[in-house]
Structure formats: structure tokens, C-alpha cells
Design a protein around this motif. Structure first.
Motif, PDB file in Angstrom:
ATOM      1  N   SER A   8       0.870  -1.140  -0.009  1.00  0.00           N
ATOM      2  CA  SER A   8      -0.007   0.076   0.035  1.00  0.00           C
ATOM      3  C   SER A   8       0.877   1.177  -0.173  1.00  0.00           C
ATOM      4  CB  SER A   8      -0.880   0.161   1.273  1.00  0.00           C
ATOM      5  OG  SER A   8      -0.164   0.247   2.372  1.00  0.00           O
TER       6      SER A   8
ATOM      7  N   TYR B  49      -5.356   7.042   9.327  1.00  0.00           N
ATOM      8  CA  TYR B  49      -5.378   7.478   8.038  1.00  0.00           C
ATOM      9  C   TYR B  49      -5.508   9.221   8.062  1.00  0.00           C
ATOM     10  CZ  TYR B  49      -5.437   3.100   5.389  1.00  0.00           C
ATOM     11  OH  TYR B  49      -5.236   2.059   4.916  1.00  0.00           O
TER      12      TYR B  49
ATOM     13  N   TRP C  14     -10.085  -6.368   0.154  1.00  0.00           N
ATOM     14  CA  TRP C  14      -9.139  -5.316   0.101  1.00  0.00           C
ATOM     15  C   TRP C  14      -7.737  -5.688   1.135  1.00  0.00           C
ATOM     16  CZ3 TRP C  14      -7.878  -0.883   3.202  1.00  0.00           C
ATOM     17  CH2 TRP C  14      -7.010  -0.011   2.688  1.00  0.00           C
ATOM     18  N   ARG C  15      -8.335  -5.910   2.246  1.00  0.00           N
ATOM     19  CA  ARG C  15      -7.148  -6.125   3.054  1.00  0.00           C
ATOM     20  C   ARG C  15      -6.287  -7.437   3.198  1.00  0.00           C
ATOM     21  NH1 ARG C  15      -4.411  -2.347   4.623  1.00  0.00           N
ATOM     22  NH2 ARG C  15      -3.739  -3.339   6.168  1.00  0.00           N
TER      23      ARG C  15
ATOM     24  N   ASP D  82      -7.197   0.195  -5.591  1.00  0.00           N
ATOM     25  CA  ASP D  82      -6.906   1.587  -5.438  1.00  0.00           C
ATOM     26  C   ASP D  82      -7.952   2.888  -5.341  1.00  0.00           C
ATOM     27  OD1 ASP D  82      -4.740   3.428  -5.679  1.00  0.00           O
ATOM     28  OD2 ASP D  82      -5.503   4.104  -7.789  1.00  0.00           O
TER      29      ASP D  82
ATOM     30  N   ASN E  94      -9.017   2.393  -1.494  1.00  0.00           N
ATOM     31  CA  ASN E  94      -7.896   3.178  -0.743  1.00  0.00           C
ATOM     32  C   ASN E  94      -8.102   4.666  -0.864  1.00  0.00           C
ATOM     33  OD1 ASN E  94      -5.595   3.103   1.001  1.00  0.00           O
ATOM     34  ND2 ASN E  94      -4.175   3.671  -0.750  1.00  0.00           N
TER      35      ASN E  94
ATOM     36  N   ASN F 138      -8.974   6.888   2.566  1.00  0.00           N
ATOM     37  CA  ASN F 138      -8.388   8.238   2.358  1.00  0.00           C
ATOM     38  C   ASN F 138      -9.543   9.104   2.273  1.00  0.00           C
ATOM     39  OD1 ASN F 138      -5.538   8.159   3.241  1.00  0.00           O
ATOM     40  ND2 ASN F 138      -5.377   6.697   1.537  1.00  0.00           N
TER      41      ASN F 138
END
Lengths: 273, 220
Positions: A32, A204, B157-158, B175, B178, B183
Motif C-alpha cells: 500500500s 489515515y 481489499w485487506r 486503488d 484506498n 483516505n
């Protein structure tokens, strides 16, 4: 079907945990951006600098957090950095710090007192973090074993945060917030946070604000770091188990919902009849 | 006096620490004073741990003497506390079994009893979570469905195999998760919570410093 005997659920979870131990699957792990920036920041540190490796986790989460502490120690020792370990958790964390650093030090030929020091635990994290800003020795006059810091050669040139190049925080609780708000914000020491997966989403926000250089989230984060370090280990192997268990839980959610909707439709039909 | 003295101590301590923030802590008197106060916190904290030891011993010993329900577990608690604590505070100069270094009784008890027991307790959560996922995680309404779909995507996803599967679909879904989930929505909500909690902590601190909040003295 809606109320399946839970022992079947437990049996399947048990199998999903045990099978990858017997048959390793070695799923490829992608990295990541948060783990990459963490790794890059540590890689960019000058060789032989001093870093604090913080063990702010309880023994209960050791399966998830220890691989992160191990990869951190490995990377830092590989760069010949001096490591100071400490903790804000009284519950055995000094022993965990001792065992992780000594194990990794044995791999790399590092010596206690010269290359790494374990300060242990002291009550009152706010006071401890603030106090070390003026003098580490005033807060920790001795190391975890009771040896005065003045007798440890590594500590000769270290007074306070000014000599600390980076903080590598491994945690399973909100003590990381205090490192960020007191040490990073107050003293400008760059830091990265390695956090359990359940706590990671909160951090985050700190990556976004650039208060921390990167984030390792749970065992996946540790596996990513292991890949970056070129030394796949416990976390990488753990990804097989985590993959299967996550898939199993998703399957349970899907089957449970199908059973719920079918059952509801049947109940409505029964009432209408 | 019983109220005024603690309120004054809280006011003076709080004020010194707040004002010291704006001065050099190494060269100014107020900076040094603030560090003195922080040292006192550590010392007082040590005594509170001792108080906790006395309290837990008294409470459990009373239950053992009365032979109340579960007294045998309370006896084990007392034994465990002292068997762990006493060797750890004795000087390692007397024996390598004392103190907290590697090879000591304390270290052995921690590594071979406490740590595995705590890890085992925590590991059982995986079984309960799986069971709860089957029984309770239902798409009963729109909000629950959004939560369920997001959780499923993040769970996929993890893990490496889930990420590989998502990559088989058109568009770079890992993506996107994320960027927009972790985010994006997650970051915004977390930031709101962090700012809200910080404001709450600041206002509570101010209430304590000004003597408005007195619940820490057992008063409303």
C-alpha cells in the motif's frame, strides 16, 4: 438455516486457521502507499542514527503487532541505527520489547548497551513523553534491568529528543495519539505508526495531514513491510490464514443474508396465507 | 478547605502547564517548574499503583474470608499478584531470578503464562466474530446494506487473495477503495471525531482548571 448450530461456524473457522499452517499458499502481497512511504522514510534515515522503537501493545494482540515490531527492528539494525525501546503499557510490554530486540539483535550481531537499550515502562504517558523532551535520563534513570543509563555506552551522546531521528511506534491502542500530539507536534520528531488493523482507520487522518510519515495496518501492513525488506516472515505466512478467514466471514455474511431473506419471504407468505 | 485545596492545586498545576507551553522549557523558570510538576505526576502515579494493589488485595481477601461465590478464583488472583510482584521488585543482585530481566521469575511468568493466556482469549474473538457475522450482519435497511457492502469490500481489499480477485474486475478497485473509502470517507469522519474529541478534552480541562468540574473529588 437462519439459526445454524454455531459449532459448525467454529469448526469452519478452526479449519481455515489450521489448513494454511499445513499447506502454505503464499498469496502475493501488494504494497500500500502508506506502507511504502513508511519504509521509504526509515530507509532515508542516516545510517547509525538513533531511533525510538515503541512497544505500546498488550500481549493479547501480539500475533498482529509483534511482526511489525520485528520488521521495524530488522530494518533499523540493518541500517546500523541505535534503537531505544520503551513502552507506555505496564502489562508485559517491557518483556516483549526485550525479547523482540534481543532476538533480532542476535540475527544481526548487535550488542545490548552499544546498539540498543530497553528503557522499559514508567507510569504516566503524558508526563513521560513531555519529560523526555528535556531529559530522557531524568525520566528513566535506569534501563529495564536496573542498570543506570550512565553505564550504557549508547546513551552517552543521547540527552533528549534532539538526538532522536525517528519514532517507530507499534501500538494497539490510542497512546499513538499522544506520541503524535506531544512528541511529533511539540518536538518535531518524525514518526511512523504500526497499528492493529482495527485501530488503523483512525490513523489515515494523521497520514493525510502528514503528521506521520506512514502507516502499517495490522498483519497485512507487517507483511507489506516484510516484502519491502525482502525478508518474508511471520506476517507473510499469516496472510494465508487471514485470507481464508476473511473469505469465510464474507461467505457467512452472504449465506446468513440469503437465509434471512428467504426466511422473511416465507414468513410473509405464511402470514398472507 | 477539603474542597478549596484540591481546586487550588488543580488550578495552579493546570495554569503552570498551560503557560509553560509558550516558554522555553529548558531555560525558563516556568518551563523547569512544569517539568517538576510532570515528575510529581510520575511519583504520585507510582503511589496510585500501590493503592491499587492494596485495594485489590483487600477486596479479594474479604471475599475469600467470607467464602463467597467464586472465592477460589479470588484466592488465585491474590496469589498471582504476589507471586508476580514480589520477585519483580526484589534486587537482581540477590539472585538472577529476581528483578524483571530475561530469565527472571517475572519474565518467565509473563512469557509462558500471561502472554499465551491473553493471546488465547483474544484469538477466540475470531470465532465469535464469524458467528456474529452469520447471525447478525443483515442487510435490513439501506444504511445496514451500505455498511455491509463497504465492510465486505474492505475485508477483501485487506487480504492478498481478495485484492487479486478485485483486480480481476474492471477498474482499479483496490486503488479506489484506498482513495475513496480509507483516505476519503473514513479519513473525513475520523478527522471529525479527532477534532471533536480534542475540543471536548480541552473544554473539560478548562472546567477542571477553573474549578467548575469537581467530579474528580467525588462531588457533582
Amino acid at each position: 438455516m437462519e439459526q445454524i448450530d454455531r459449532r459448525w461456524v467454529y469448526l469452519l473457522v478452526g479449519l481455515a486457521v489450521v489448513i494454511p499452517f499445513i499447506i502454505p499458499m503464499k498469496f502475493p502481497v501488494s504494497v500500500s502507499p502508506e506502507a511504502q512511504s513508511f519504509y521509504d522514510a526509515v530507509e532515508a534515515l542516516p545510517d547509525s542514527c538513533t531511533v525510538m522503537l515503541v512497544f505500546d501493545y498488550y500481549p493479547s494482540t501480539v500475533a498482529e503487532t509483534e511482526p511489525m515490531a520485528v520488521v521495524g527492528a530488522r530494518h533499523l539494525f540493518r541500517k546500523h541505527c541505535k534503537i531505544i525501546t520503551l513502552t507506555n503499557i505496564p502489562y508485559g510490554a517491557p518483556s516483549m520489547a526485550e525479547s523482540v530486540t534481543r532476538r533480532v539483535a542476535a540475527e544481526t550481531g548487535k550488542e545490548y548497551g552499544k546498539d540498543f537499550v530497553n528503557l522499559g515502562y514508567k507510569y504516566g504517558y503524558v508526563s513521560v513523553l513531555k519529560g523526555m523532551g528535556q531529559s530522557i535520563e531524568s525520566i528513566f534513570p535506569t534501563d529495564n534491568s536496573g542498570t543506570p543509563l550512565s553505564e550504557l555506552p549508547m546513551m552517552d551522546s543521547i540527552t533528549n529528543y534532539r538526538q532522536i531521528s525517528f519514532i517507530f511506534e507499534v501500538a494497539d491502542n490510542a497512546t499513538a495519539d499522544y506520541w503524535i500530539s506531544i512528541v511529533n507536534a511539540g518536538y518535531g520528531v518524525p514518526m511512523g505508526v504500526a497499528m492493529t488493523a482495527v485501530m488503523a482507520p483512525k490513523y489515515y487522518a494523521y497520514v493525510g495531514s502528514k503528521q506521520i510519515v506512514g502507516l502499517l495496518g495490522g498483519m497485512k501492513g507487517a507483511a507489506e513491510y516484510e516484502i519491502l525488506l525482502g525478508q518474508p516472515d511471520t506476517a507473510f505466512r499469516g496472510m494465508d490464514i487471514q485470507s481464508l478467514v476473511h473469505f469465510l466471514i464474507i461467505a457467512f455474511v452472504i449465506v446468513g443474508n440469503i437465509a434471512f431473506f428467504v426466511g422473511r419471504a416465507q414468513r410473509r407468505k405464511g402470514r398472507a396465507a | 478547605m477539603r474542597t478549596a485545596a484540591p481546586v487550588f492545586v488543580a488550578f495552579a498545576s493546570g495554569l503552570i502547564l498551560v503557560v509553560a507551553f509558550f516558554f522555553n522549557e529548558e531555560t525558563t523558570t516556568i518551563g523547569k517548574l512544569s517539568h517538576q510538576l510532570l515528575d510529581w505526576v510520575i511519583i504520585v502515579g507510582g503511589f496510585t499503583l500501590l493503592l491499587g494493589l492494596v485495594s485489590i488485595t483487600r477486596v479479594n481477601w474479604a471475599a475469600v474470608k467470607r467464602r463467597s461465590d467464586g472465592w477460589i478464583y479470588k484466592l488465585f488472583t491474590i496469589i498471582a499478584i504476589f507471586v508476580t510482584a514480589i520477585p519483580s521488585v526484589l534486587s537482581p543482585d540477590w539472585s538472577p531470578l529476581f528483578g524483571r530481566a530475561r530469565g527472571s521469575i517475572f519474565d518467565w511468568l509473563f512469557n509462558y503464562l500471561q502472554a499465551p493466556m491473553m493471546a488465547t482469549m483474544f484469538a477466540t474473538l475470531a470465532f465469535y466474530i464469524a458467528s456474529a457475522a452469520y447471525r447478525a450482519f443483515r442487510a435490513r435497511n439501506a444504511e445496514a446494506t451500505i455498511l455491509l457492502l463497504t465492510a465486505t469490500l474492505v475485508m477483501l481489499w485487506r487480504v492478498p487473495i481478495g485484492e487479486a480477485l478485485l483486480n480481476l474486475l474492471p477498474g482499479n478497485i483496490p486503488d479506489l477503495i484506498n482513495t475513496y473509502v480509507m483516505n476519503g470517507a473514513n479519513l473525513a469522519v475520523q478527522r471529525g471525531i479527532i477534532v471533536g474529541a480534542a475540543l471536548g478534552a480541552a473544554s473539560m480541562s478548562l472546567r477542571i482548571i477553573l474549578g467548575i468540574e469537581r467530579t474528580y473529588m467525588g462531588k457533582g
